[in-house]
Design a protein around this motif. Sequence first.
Motif, short mmCIF file in Angstrom:
data_model
loop_
_atom_site.label_atom_id
_atom_site.label_comp_id
_atom_site.label_asym_id
_atom_site.label_seq_id
_atom_site.Cartn_x
_atom_site.Cartn_y
_atom_site.Cartn_z
N ARG A 40 0.84 -1.21 0.00
CA ARG A 40 0.00 0.00 0.00
C ARG A 40 0.87 1.25 0.00
NH1 ARG A 40 -3.83 -3.00 3.13
NH2 ARG A 40 -2.80 -2.44 5.09
N ARG A 44 0.62 4.01 -2.93
CA ARG A 44 0.31 5.42 -2.64
C ARG A 44 1.40 6.34 -3.19
NH1 ARG A 44 -1.63 3.35 2.74
NH2 ARG A 44 -3.91 3.53 2.67
N SER A 47 1.01 6.69 -6.91
CA SER A 47 -0.18 7.44 -7.35
C SER A 47 0.13 8.92 -7.60
CB SER A 47 -1.30 7.32 -6.31
OG SER A 47 -1.01 8.08 -5.13
N VAL A 101 -6.67 6.29 -5.80
CA VAL A 101 -5.68 6.17 -4.74
C VAL A 101 -5.15 7.55 -4.35
CG1 VAL A 101 -3.43 5.22 -4.11
CG2 VAL A 101 -5.03 3.84 -5.43
N ARG A 102 -4.85 8.37 -5.34
CA ARG A 102 -4.32 9.72 -5.04
C ARG A 102 -5.34 10.56 -4.28
NH1 ARG A 102 -2.97 10.61 -9.74
NH2 ARG A 102 -4.73 11.84 -10.47
N LEU A 105 -5.53 10.03 -0.51
CA LEU A 105 -4.43 10.49 0.35
C LEU A 105 -4.85 11.71 1.16
CD1 LEU A 105 -1.46 10.34 -2.20
CD2 LEU A 105 -1.92 8.71 -0.36
#
Length: 260
Positions: A40, A44, A47, A101-102, A105
């Motif tokens: 993960r 991240r 991304s 995913v981005r 964050l």
Amino acid sequence: NAFFAEELLDAGLADADSALPETLADLLLVRLDRLDDDARLVVRAASCGGGRVADRVLAAVAGLPRPELDDALRSAIDHKVLAQVGGDSYGFRHALLAEAVRDDLLPGERRRINHAYLDALDEVHGPAAEIAMHAAASGQLSRAFTANVEAAEGAVRMAGYDEAAHHYEQALALVDSAPDDVDVVGLVVAAADAVLTTGHLYRSLALLREQQDHLPPGASVEDRARLLVAIGNTAFYASLDAEAAVASADALRLIGDVRT
């Protein structure tokens, strides 16, 4: 959408007793939940890479020891989150997955990752376009301005005028963060030339007119004349003969006043 349908099927097969996610973003993040912590972390970091990320850059950003990094990458590839691209780079299997995913964050997390990209790119003398992107995302606006100008000039040398126009316009959007000695009029004229070369004559003319409208009262004769010449040339190419004639006459009048 074939990708959406595939993700729905995969989520349903993975856990037939659970309800399917309600949004596309939640659906795409199902794959992320199946990864271990190291994978993960790598996903991240990737991304924020803007597309494809070189192996050594991703390694520096993720900060994992090489064996753990390789295991994490292999897991992300096996779970169809990342894919190997071009031999020594990685990218997301689909742009929507990278975006999900981005967007997941935290703001501070995103800034830290982009700052880590800047450090990694400095080490490998990375492309100005990538530096500009990460500098803007990490809040380093002055550096983003400078890198965008450098990227635009490099693109012009390679006859990549679409890319040059993009970076010039990004630089103009950050002009308030530019160094004090920057030649703003020269930058606008260069941006307008790049836009003009891509065939967008009226957008080029609009850039020049906007700069003309926002010139400070104490602007030099040279700056005013450069803008008028550029406006006259661009208006001529756009078959706006009357505007071209007026701009050219005004430029000659300015130059004549200085000489007298």
